[in-house]
Design an enzyme around this catalytic site. Structure first.
Site, PDB file in Angstrom:
ATOM      1  NE  ARG A  24       4.959  -0.851  12.115  1.00  7.69           N
ATOM      2  CZ  ARG A  24       5.784  -1.776  12.627  1.00  7.69           C
ATOM      3  NH1 ARG A  24       5.322  -2.995  12.885  1.00  7.69           N
ATOM      4  NH2 ARG A  24       7.045  -1.495  12.876  1.00  7.69           N
ATOM      5  CD  GLN A  63       3.781  10.608  -7.069  1.00  6.35           C
ATOM      6  OE1 GLN A  63       4.449  11.197  -6.215  1.00  6.35           O
ATOM      7  NE2 GLN A  63       2.824  11.214  -7.752  1.00  6.35           N
ATOM      8  CG  ASN A 115      -1.231  -2.352   8.377  1.00  7.15           C
ATOM      9  OD1 ASN A 115      -0.624  -1.353   8.750  1.00  7.15           O
ATOM     10  ND2 ASN A 115      -0.601  -3.420   7.903  1.00  7.15           N
ATOM     11  CB  VAL A 151       0.926   0.985  -6.681  1.00  8.89           C
ATOM     12  CG1 VAL A 151      -0.555   1.166  -6.992  1.00  8.89           C
ATOM     13  CG2 VAL A 151       1.786   1.478  -7.846  1.00  8.89           C
ATOM     14  CG  HIS A 180       2.986   4.035   0.050  1.00  9.79           C
ATOM     15  ND1 HIS A 180       3.649   4.499   1.168  1.00  9.79           N
ATOM     16  CD2 HIS A 180       2.968   5.066  -0.835  1.00  9.79           C
ATOM     17  CE1 HIS A 180       4.007   5.762   0.973  1.00  9.79           C
ATOM     18  NE2 HIS A 180       3.600   6.125  -0.234  1.00  9.79           N
ATOM     19  CB  SER A 183       3.533  -5.232  15.928  1.00  6.90           C
ATOM     20  OG  SER A 183       3.548  -5.386  17.328  1.00  6.90           O
ATOM     21  CD  GLN A 213      -4.610   2.197 -11.196  1.00  7.54           C
ATOM     22  OE1 GLN A 213      -3.645   1.546 -10.831  1.00  7.54           O
ATOM     23  NE2 GLN A 213      -4.485   3.437 -11.654  1.00  7.54           N
ATOM     24  NE  ARG A 264      -5.020  -7.684 -21.090  1.00  4.54           N
ATOM     25  CZ  ARG A 264      -4.698  -8.897 -20.657  1.00  4.54           C
ATOM     26  NH1 ARG A 264      -4.576  -9.134 -19.355  1.00  4.54           N
ATOM     27  NH2 ARG A 264      -4.490  -9.879 -21.510  1.00  4.54           N
ATOM     28  NE  ARG A 271       4.121   8.763  -1.331  1.00  6.98           N
ATOM     29  CZ  ARG A 271       4.924   8.719  -2.393  1.00  6.98           C
ATOM     30  NH1 ARG A 271       5.366   9.845  -2.938  1.00  6.98           N
ATOM     31  NH2 ARG A 271       5.303   7.553  -2.900  1.00  6.98           N
TER      32      ARG A 271
END
Length: 257
Positions: free
Chosen positions: A183, A76, A181, A78, A80, A55, A87, A91, A192
């Site tokens: 962690r 892929q 962060n 996002v 996480h 933590s 991004q 549009r 990945r």
């Protein structure tokens, strides 16, 4: 592909060390700071990264700009969810010249590469035709409804590319800024950087790891797929290359920048 570390928590390792030490100390942060030098910070953070008390790592964050990647990759990325993303919008941004990412397996096969290129050209042509047609129709409807010409043209352009983008392929080049962060970043590297991860996001993850290793070496000195520290967790799905993966990380990637 371009991956750049554009921001991070100042003195990230020192901050994490202070937060972690506070959990086990009878004294306050002032006294902790007085006894905390660079050597002790690196030792403590290096130890902490290998423990289950993670933590304190959440207090430090790292922000990357990632460019020259496909929508396949960012779809892929996002996933996480404990992260922040900004991004480039399809549009609001018209793709006047569509850039796209070609997978190596297609690029290295002349026939496949030619077919892939035709598909990209067809998609780009359809996008332009749809944009022009829809823009003209929307602009006409807006002016007939009483909008002035400039406002009608602006709104029509936005509405047109908003709908025309549906024909764009996943191969389209995109840009994204991501903040994680420490962690979350370690978990991202675990999942990945595995050889079973898709090739493009694995390349992005490796570039991100190299960037943070030069900024917070003690924190990320053992970051990588799970097999570099222990047995492969993939079971029957293992890539079978654990020895070469371990050698690569220990002899090349973890060397301080």
């Amino acid at each position: 592909m371009k991956v750049k570390l554009i921001g991070h928590t100042p003195d990230a390792q020192e901050l994490i060390a202070k937060a972690a030490k506070l959990c086990y100390s009878p004294v306050g942060v002032d006294e902790i700071e007085a006894k905390l030098d660079d050597e002790e910070t690196e030792r403590f953070v290096g130890m902490l990264a290998g423990l289950s008390h993670l933590s304190p790592l959440e207090h430090a964050s790292f922000t990357f700009a990632v460019e020259g990647v496909s929508r396949v990759m960012t779809h892929q990325l996002v996933r996480h969810r404990i992260a922040s993303y900004s991004q480039q919008s399809q549009r609001y941004v018209r793709l006047d010249a569509m850039e796209y990412i070609t997978p190596p397996a297609i690029r290295d096969d002349a026939e496949a590469a030619a077919r892939f290129q035709r598909a990209m050209q067809e998609a780009e042509s359809a996008y332009r035709e749809l944009t022009d047609r829809l823009r003209a129709r929307y602009e006409r409807a807006l002016t007939e409804a009483g909008e002035d010409e400039k406002a009608a043209a602006r709104k029509a352009e936005k509405r047109a590319i908003e709908d025309a983008r549906y024909v764009l392929p996943n191969a389209c080049e995109t840009k994204i800024v991501v903040t994680m962060n420490a962690r979350t970043l370690l978990h991202f590297f675990e999942t990945r950087l595995c050889l079973r991860a898709q090739w493009e996001i694995r390349e992005v993850a490796l570039a991100m790891l190299k960037a943070v290793l030069s900024t917070a070496p003690a924190l990320f000195q053992k970051a990588g797929p799970p097999c570099v520290q222990g047995p492969c967790p993939e079971g029957k799905m293992t890539c079978g290359k654990i020895d070469s993966v371990r050698k690569m990380y220990r002899e090349e990637i973890w060397k301080r920048q």
